[in-house]
Design a protein around this motif. Structure first.
Motif, mmCIF file in Angstrom:
data_model
loop_
_atom_site.group_PDB
_atom_site.id
_atom_site.type_symbol
_atom_site.label_atom_id
_atom_site.label_comp_id
_atom_site.label_asym_id
_atom_site.label_seq_id
_atom_site.Cartn_x
_atom_site.Cartn_y
_atom_site.Cartn_z
ATOM 1 N N VAL A 83 0.844 -1.192 0.000
ATOM 2 C CA VAL A 83 0.000 0.000 0.000
ATOM 3 C C VAL A 83 0.880 1.244 0.000
ATOM 4 O O VAL A 83 2.073 1.180 0.287
ATOM 5 C CB VAL A 83 -0.940 0.051 1.232
ATOM 6 C CG1 VAL A 83 -1.983 -1.046 1.183
ATOM 7 C CG2 VAL A 83 -0.132 -0.032 2.529
ATOM 8 N N SER A 84 0.267 2.374 -0.303
ATOM 9 C CA SER A 84 0.987 3.637 -0.186
ATOM 10 C C SER A 84 1.252 3.916 1.287
ATOM 11 O O SER A 84 0.571 3.395 2.182
ATOM 12 C CB SER A 84 0.186 4.774 -0.806
ATOM 13 O OG SER A 84 -0.966 5.050 -0.024
ATOM 14 N N ALA A 85 2.234 4.769 1.542
ATOM 15 C CA ALA A 85 2.547 5.135 2.924
ATOM 16 C C ALA A 85 1.323 5.739 3.612
ATOM 17 O O ALA A 85 1.013 5.411 4.768
ATOM 18 C CB ALA A 85 3.714 6.113 2.937
ATOM 19 N N LYS A 86 0.617 6.596 2.906
ATOM 20 C CA LYS A 86 -0.566 7.233 3.477
ATOM 21 C C LYS A 86 -1.619 6.202 3.861
ATOM 22 O O LYS A 86 -2.203 6.264 4.957
ATOM 23 C CB LYS A 86 -1.154 8.234 2.473
ATOM 24 C CG LYS A 86 -2.413 8.923 2.943
ATOM 25 C CD LYS A 86 -2.957 9.850 1.864
ATOM 26 C CE LYS A 86 -4.275 10.487 2.307
ATOM 27 N NZ LYS A 86 -4.838 11.366 1.243
ATOM 28 N N ASP A 87 -1.869 5.231 2.981
ATOM 29 C CA ASP A 87 -2.886 4.230 3.275
ATOM 30 C C ASP A 87 -2.455 3.288 4.380
ATOM 31 O O ASP A 87 -3.294 2.774 5.133
ATOM 32 C CB ASP A 87 -3.236 3.447 2.004
ATOM 33 C CG ASP A 87 -4.134 4.240 1.070
ATOM 34 O OD1 ASP A 87 -4.714 5.240 1.511
ATOM 35 O OD2 ASP A 87 -4.260 3.854 -0.115
ATOM 36 N N ALA A 88 -1.156 3.030 4.501
ATOM 37 C CA ALA A 88 -0.678 2.186 5.598
ATOM 38 C C ALA A 88 -1.045 2.802 6.941
ATOM 39 O O ALA A 88 -1.525 2.119 7.852
ATOM 40 C CB ALA A 88 0.833 1.994 5.495
ATOM 41 N N LEU A 89 -0.838 4.099 7.066
ATOM 42 C CA LEU A 89 -1.135 4.789 8.323
ATOM 43 C C LEU A 89 -2.636 4.889 8.575
ATOM 44 O O LEU A 89 -3.084 4.866 9.723
ATOM 45 C CB LEU A 89 -0.522 6.191 8.295
ATOM 46 C CG LEU A 89 1.012 6.241 8.239
ATOM 47 C CD1 LEU A 89 1.489 7.648 7.898
ATOM 48 C CD2 LEU A 89 1.617 5.763 9.549
ATOM 49 N N GLY A 90 -3.426 4.971 7.504
ATOM 50 C CA GLY A 90 -4.865 5.135 7.661
ATOM 51 C C GLY A 90 -5.643 3.843 7.767
ATOM 52 O O GLY A 90 -6.706 3.796 8.401
#
Length: 345
Positions: A83-90
């Motif tokens: 996943v993208s970094a942003k989606d990993a955190l979300g």
């Protein structure tokens, strides 16, 4: 509220999964559109992107991993996703309940009985944020504090309790490596912050709709999404499938005609198109699910799984499940040649 046939659902899924026509998109934009790519097999995301994108080269994904724009992390259904970094955190906070339940009722529940798992996780976080390593190696250090527990059991607790990123070279195309981990917060330098459930459902529908509530729950491993769908109902359109179950969708999302022509596509192991619905018949018959569970890459002809494939020494071989007309076999052979050429580049 109209009814959508199996073939109409198939065409909608193929379209949204970028499998009707290869797109001229970046790998990062595609990963975010697909809302993650199954990555249990380290090399499979590369094939998944090649089959969806024009002129995709492995170096593009390698660059995303090494520059920390994309990560490999335990997410939906308790499996590794790219996943993208942003989606990993979300996304990761939404999966925690399922992962906690696995520790309470899975094979490690008895060996972990009596442990304060939050205390184990915090001790493990300090170890892995100080020095990235495998979870079993971290478990060996934890065993010094909990000598009556097996290090593999302690390591498995970290796997579930912490949001761990598998670091390169794991997941790179031209090299390989064991799963060395650190926390996503440490790797990305940002805290986790759960995306709203409404956003999660809307993005799921964008990539996999039209879908039932149970479909979304199957994809995500998250329960009790019915309330979220109900809250979103004024913003969605609804249909029925042939069994009469209610389907939700985005108003402007593509829903091609049932007779839309589709090309041959080669899918990697565990591609999410095969796993993202409770009713998977929109792309694979029930009696063929074993090939997916067994980790075999599959071939789509006219939108449905009709064969498996393998690549030994970069020589692509196709094993048919169905008997196909010669014209369809020729189309499969041509796509196999394209894949083989790419693998050998």
């Amino acid at each position: 509220m109209g009814t959508l046939s199996q073939d109409e659902l198939n065409r909608a899924l193929i379209e949204r999964q970028m499998l009707r026509e290869r797109a001229d998109h970046s790998a990062l934009a595609t990963i975010e559109h697909l809302f993650g790519i199954q990555a249990q097999e380290p090399k499979s995301p590369y094939v998944g992107l090649w089959t969806r994108l024009q002129d995709f080269q492995p170096a593009e994904l390698e660059d995303l991993l090494t520059s920390r724009q994309a990560v490999r992390i335990l997410l939906m259904r308790g499996t590794i996703h790219l996943v993208s970094a942003k989606d990993a955190l979300g996304l990761r906070p939404h999966t925690q309940l399922k992962l906690d339940r696995e520790l309470q009722s899975g094979p490690f529940s008895k060996p972990l009985k009596g442990l304060d798992l939050d205390e184990v996780a915090e001790a493990g976080r300090k170890i892995l944020d100080d020095t990235a390593m495998g979870t079993a190696d971290a478990g060996k250090q934890l065993k010094q504090r909990w000598p009556d527990r097996e290090h593999t059991v302690l390591g498995n607790a970290l796997r579930n309790k912490l949001a761990l990123v598998q670091l390169p070279p794991r997941g790179l195309w031209h090299t390989s490596g064991r799963a060395i981990c650190t926390t996503v917060e440490n790797w990305l330098g940002q805290p986790q912050e759960a995306m709203p459930k409404e956003e999660l459902v809307l993005r799921y529908l964008n990539a996999f709709g039209p879908a039932t509530v149970m479909d979304a729950q199957q994809w995500s491993g998250i329960t009790r999404l019915a309330e979220t769908f109900e809250a979103l109902r004024p913003r969605l359109v609804t249909f029925r499938n042939e069994a009469g179950k209610e389907l939700f969708d985005l108003p402007g999302a593509p829903r091609p005609d049932a007779d839309t022509e589709l090309p041959v596509r080669f899918l990697p192991e565990f591609d999410n198109i095969l796993l993202a619905h409770a009713d998977r018949r929109r792309v694979i018959a029930d009696d063929r699910l074993g090939v997916v569970i067994g980790g075999k890459p599959t071939v789509l002809v006219d939108g449905y799984v009709v064969a498996t494939w393998s690549a030994k020494d970069k020589q692509v071989r196709v094993d048919y499940i169905d008997q196909l007309p010669r014209s369809r076999q020729q189309a499969v052979a041509e796509e196999a040649d394209r894949l083989q050429t790419w693998l050998r580049a």
